[in-house]
Scaffold this motif. Structure first.
Motif, PDB file in Angstrom:
ATOM      1  N   SER A  11       0.833  -1.213   0.000  1.00 44.44           N
ATOM      2  CA  SER A  11       0.000   0.000   0.000  1.00 44.44           C
ATOM      3  C   SER A  11       0.862   1.254   0.000  1.00 44.44           C
ATOM      4  CB  SER A  11      -0.937   0.014   1.208  1.00 44.44           C
ATOM      5  OG  SER A  11      -1.821  -1.077   1.156  1.00 44.44           O
ATOM      6  N   TYR A  12       1.929   1.238   0.802  1.00 46.13           N
ATOM      7  CA  TYR A  12       2.829   2.394   0.860  1.00 46.13           C
ATOM      8  C   TYR A  12       3.505   2.621  -0.489  1.00 46.13           C
ATOM      9  CZ  TYR A  12       6.604   5.499   2.205  1.00 46.13           C
ATOM     10  OH  TYR A  12       7.469   6.556   2.271  1.00 46.13           O
ATOM     11  N   TYR A  13       3.998   1.554  -1.095  1.00 40.94           N
ATOM     12  CA  TYR A  13       4.654   1.679  -2.392  1.00 40.94           C
ATOM     13  C   TYR A  13       3.679   2.243  -3.431  1.00 40.94           C
ATOM     14  CZ  TYR A  13       7.337   0.632  -6.548  1.00 40.94           C
ATOM     15  OH  TYR A  13       8.016   0.750  -7.733  1.00 40.94           O
ATOM     16  N   HIS A  14       2.469   1.725  -3.458  1.00 39.48           N
ATOM     17  CA  HIS A  14       1.452   2.227  -4.385  1.00 39.48           C
ATOM     18  C   HIS A  14       1.198   3.716  -4.124  1.00 39.48           C
ATOM     19  CE1 HIS A  14      -2.047   2.384  -6.969  1.00 39.48           C
ATOM     20  NE2 HIS A  14      -2.713   2.930  -5.962  1.00 39.48           N
ATOM     21  N   HIS A  15       1.070   4.068  -2.865  1.00 38.78           N
ATOM     22  CA  HIS A  15       0.836   5.472  -2.504  1.00 38.78           C
ATOM     23  C   HIS A  15       1.964   6.365  -3.011  1.00 38.78           C
ATOM     24  CE1 HIS A  15      -0.092   9.032  -0.163  1.00 38.78           C
ATOM     25  NE2 HIS A  15       1.133   8.982   0.323  1.00 38.78           N
ATOM     26  N   THR A  16       3.220   5.935  -2.806  1.00 34.72           N
ATOM     27  CA  THR A  16       4.340   6.777  -3.225  1.00 34.72           C
ATOM     28  C   THR A  16       4.508   6.838  -4.741  1.00 34.72           C
ATOM     29  OG1 THR A  16       5.937   4.970  -2.953  1.00 34.72           O
ATOM     30  CG2 THR A  16       5.605   6.441  -1.066  1.00 34.72           C
ATOM     31  N   CYS A  17       3.931   5.899  -5.443  1.00 35.06           N
ATOM     32  CA  CYS A  17       3.989   5.916  -6.912  1.00 35.06           C
ATOM     33  C   CYS A  17       2.877   6.748  -7.533  1.00 35.06           C
ATOM     34  CB  CYS A  17       3.914   4.494  -7.460  1.00 35.06           C
ATOM     35  SG  CYS A  17       5.387   3.515  -7.190  1.00 35.06           S
ATOM     36  N   THR A  18       1.778   6.932  -6.805  1.00 34.08           N
ATOM     37  CA  THR A  18       0.607   7.566  -7.410  1.00 34.08           C
ATOM     38  C   THR A  18       0.211   8.900  -6.777  1.00 34.08           C
ATOM     39  OG1 THR A  18      -0.891   6.307  -5.979  1.00 34.08           O
ATOM     40  CG2 THR A  18      -0.347   5.358  -8.137  1.00 34.08           C
ATOM     41  N   ALA A  19       0.636   9.164  -5.569  1.00 34.12           N
ATOM     42  CA  ALA A  19       0.223  10.397  -4.884  1.00 34.12           C
ATOM     43  C   ALA A  19       0.970  11.597  -5.453  1.00 34.12           C
ATOM     44  CB  ALA A  19       0.486  10.274  -3.390  1.00 34.12           C
ATOM     45  N   HIS A  20       0.304  12.737  -5.487  1.00 31.94           N
ATOM     46  CA  HIS A  20       0.958  13.984  -5.888  1.00 31.94           C
ATOM     47  C   HIS A  20       1.478  14.650  -4.619  1.00 31.94           C
ATOM     48  CE1 HIS A  20       1.945  17.574  -8.068  1.00 31.94           C
ATOM     49  NE2 HIS A  20       1.302  18.277  -7.154  1.00 31.94           N
ATOM     50  N   ILE A  21       2.780  14.594  -4.430  1.00 29.01           N
ATOM     51  CA  ILE A  21       3.417  15.134  -3.237  1.00 29.01           C
ATOM     52  C   ILE A  21       4.392  16.222  -3.675  1.00 29.01           C
ATOM     53  CG2 ILE A  21       4.859  14.596  -1.226  1.00 29.01           C
ATOM     54  CD1 ILE A  21       2.197  13.093  -1.194  1.00 29.01           C
ATOM     55  N   ASP A  22       4.273  17.400  -3.100  1.00 27.33           N
ATOM     56  CA  ASP A  22       5.196  18.484  -3.424  1.00 27.33           C
ATOM     57  C   ASP A  22       6.417  18.468  -2.516  1.00 27.33           C
ATOM     58  OD1 ASP A  22       3.635  19.669  -5.512  1.00 27.33           O
ATOM     59  OD2 ASP A  22       2.309  20.475  -3.973  1.00 27.33           O
ATOM     60  N   ILE A  23       6.167  18.331  -1.212  1.00 27.08           N
ATOM     61  CA  ILE A  23       7.242  18.390  -0.224  1.00 27.08           C
ATOM     62  C   ILE A  23       7.080  17.215   0.729  1.00 27.08           C
ATOM     63  CG2 ILE A  23       8.280  19.723   1.647  1.00 27.08           C
ATOM     64  CD1 ILE A  23       7.063  22.239   0.260  1.00 27.08           C
ATOM     65  N   ALA A  24       8.168  16.498   0.965  1.00 22.18           N
ATOM     66  CA  ALA A  24       8.149  15.367   1.886  1.00 22.18           C
ATOM     67  C   ALA A  24       9.094  15.658   3.051  1.00 22.18           C
ATOM     68  CB  ALA A  24       8.587  14.092   1.169  1.00 22.18           C
ATOM     69  N   LEU A  25       8.549  15.685   4.251  1.00 19.50           N
ATOM     70  CA  LEU A  25       9.360  15.876   5.448  1.00 19.50           C
ATOM     71  C   LEU A  25       9.808  14.502   5.927  1.00 19.50           C
ATOM     72  CD1 LEU A  25       7.186  18.453   7.405  1.00 19.50           C
ATOM     73  CD2 LEU A  25       9.093  18.902   5.871  1.00 19.50           C
ATOM     74  N   MET A  26      11.092  14.352   6.179  1.00 16.98           N
ATOM     75  CA  MET A  26      11.651  13.071   6.601  1.00 16.98           C
ATOM     76  C   MET A  26      12.419  13.227   7.908  1.00 16.98           C
ATOM     77  SD  MET A  26      10.689  10.986   4.319  1.00 16.98           S
ATOM     78  CE  MET A  26      10.150  10.864   2.647  1.00 16.98           C
ATOM     79  N   PRO A  27      11.719  13.597   8.986  1.00 17.74           N
ATOM     80  CA  PRO A  27      12.429  13.754  10.262  1.00 17.74           C
ATOM     81  C   PRO A  27      12.748  12.395  10.886  1.00 17.74           C
ATOM     82  CG  PRO A  27      10.094  14.101  10.597  1.00 17.74           C
ATOM     83  CD  PRO A  27      10.293  13.883   9.112  1.00 17.74           C
ATOM     84  N   LEU A  28      13.942  12.279  11.399  1.00 16.19           N
ATOM     85  CA  LEU A  28      14.353  11.076  12.114  1.00 16.19           C
ATOM     86  C   LEU A  28      15.005  11.508  13.419  1.00 16.19           C
ATOM     87  CD1 LEU A  28      16.088   9.016   9.278  1.00 16.19           C
ATOM     88  CD2 LEU A  28      13.874   8.544  10.321  1.00 16.19           C
ATOM     89  N   LEU A  29      14.644  10.847  14.511  1.00 14.71           N
ATOM     90  CA  LEU A  29      15.320  11.112  15.771  1.00 14.71           C
ATOM     91  C   LEU A  29      16.756  10.625  15.676  1.00 14.71           C
ATOM     92  CD1 LEU A  29      12.534  10.044  18.286  1.00 14.71           C
ATOM     93  CD2 LEU A  29      13.190  12.363  17.609  1.00 14.71           C
ATOM     94  N   ASP A  30      17.637  11.221  16.447  1.00 16.42           N
ATOM     95  CA  ASP A  30      19.045  10.844  16.423  1.00 16.42           C
ATOM     96  C   ASP A  30      19.258   9.610  17.293  1.00 16.42           C
ATOM     97  OD1 ASP A  30      21.737  10.786  16.030  1.00 16.42           O
ATOM     98  OD2 ASP A  30      22.180  12.498  17.331  1.00 16.42           O
ATOM     99  N   THR A  31      19.117   8.442  16.665  1.00 13.40           N
ATOM    100  CA  THR A  31      19.331   7.172  17.359  1.00 13.40           C
ATOM    101  C   THR A  31      20.310   6.328  16.544  1.00 13.40           C
ATOM    102  OG1 THR A  31      17.545   6.010  16.209  1.00 13.40           O
ATOM    103  CG2 THR A  31      16.934   7.210  18.228  1.00 13.40           C
ATOM    104  N   GLN A  32      20.884   5.322  17.173  1.00 11.80           N
ATOM    105  CA  GLN A  32      21.791   4.423  16.447  1.00 11.80           C
ATOM    106  C   GLN A  32      21.077   3.770  15.274  1.00 11.80           C
ATOM    107  OE1 GLN A  32      23.380   1.867  19.611  1.00 11.80           O
ATOM    108  NE2 GLN A  32      25.407   2.557  18.977  1.00 11.80           N
ATOM    109  N   LEU A  33      19.833   3.361  15.496  1.00 11.21           N
ATOM    110  CA  LEU A  33      19.066   2.728  14.428  1.00 11.21           C
ATOM    111  C   LEU A  33      18.897   3.682  13.248  1.00 11.21           C
ATOM    112  CD1 LEU A  33      17.304   0.431  13.272  1.00 11.21           C
ATOM    113  CD2 LEU A  33      15.373   1.497  14.434  1.00 11.21           C
ATOM    114  N   ASN A  34      18.492   4.923  13.505  1.00  9.36           N
ATOM    115  CA  ASN A  34      18.279   5.863  12.411  1.00  9.36           C
ATOM    116  C   ASN A  34      19.572   6.248  11.711  1.00  9.36           C
ATOM    117  OD1 ASN A  34      15.517   5.888  12.617  1.00  9.36           O
ATOM    118  ND2 ASN A  34      15.461   7.619  14.012  1.00  9.36           N
TER     119      ASN A  34
END
Length: 94
Positions: A11-34
């Motif tokens: 569903s996420y992949y389909h959404h990212t292929c078809t949605a009209h998105i102008d700006i995508a915010l990609m905040p990540l907390l500062d963790t070892q995993l991130n």
């Protein structure tokens, strides 16, 4: 504005292929995993043809054109607001 809540990968992949998105915010907390994450978030931005705003420790694919993203200098709210305002002003100029 649209917030995508957790959904399955197909569903996420389909959404990212078809949605009209102008700006995508990609905040990540500062963790070892991130800090160990791959470039996946930047591939999402590339697939959506959006302008991406990333955390300072995000890995960015070299396939994403330099004029299609920025990295905030720190993880402070004011830096995110400044980056978002710049992206909005740039998109309005196009």
């Amino acid at each position: 504005m649209r917030i995508v809540h957790p959904i399955d990968w197909d569903s996420y992949y389909h959404h990212t292929c078809t949605a009209h998105i102008d700006i995508a915010l990609m905040p990540l907390l500062d963790t070892q995993l991130n800090r160990a994450r791959s470039e996946a978030k930047s591939f999402d931005v590339l697939r959506m043809k959006a302008y991406g705003i990333f955390s300072p420790w995000s890995k960015i694919t070299k396939q994403l054109p330099e004029n299609h993203y920025c990295v905030v200098k720190d993880h402070q709210l004011e830096s995110w607001i400044t980056a978002l305002e710049a992206a909005i002003n740039e998109s309005q100029a196009d």
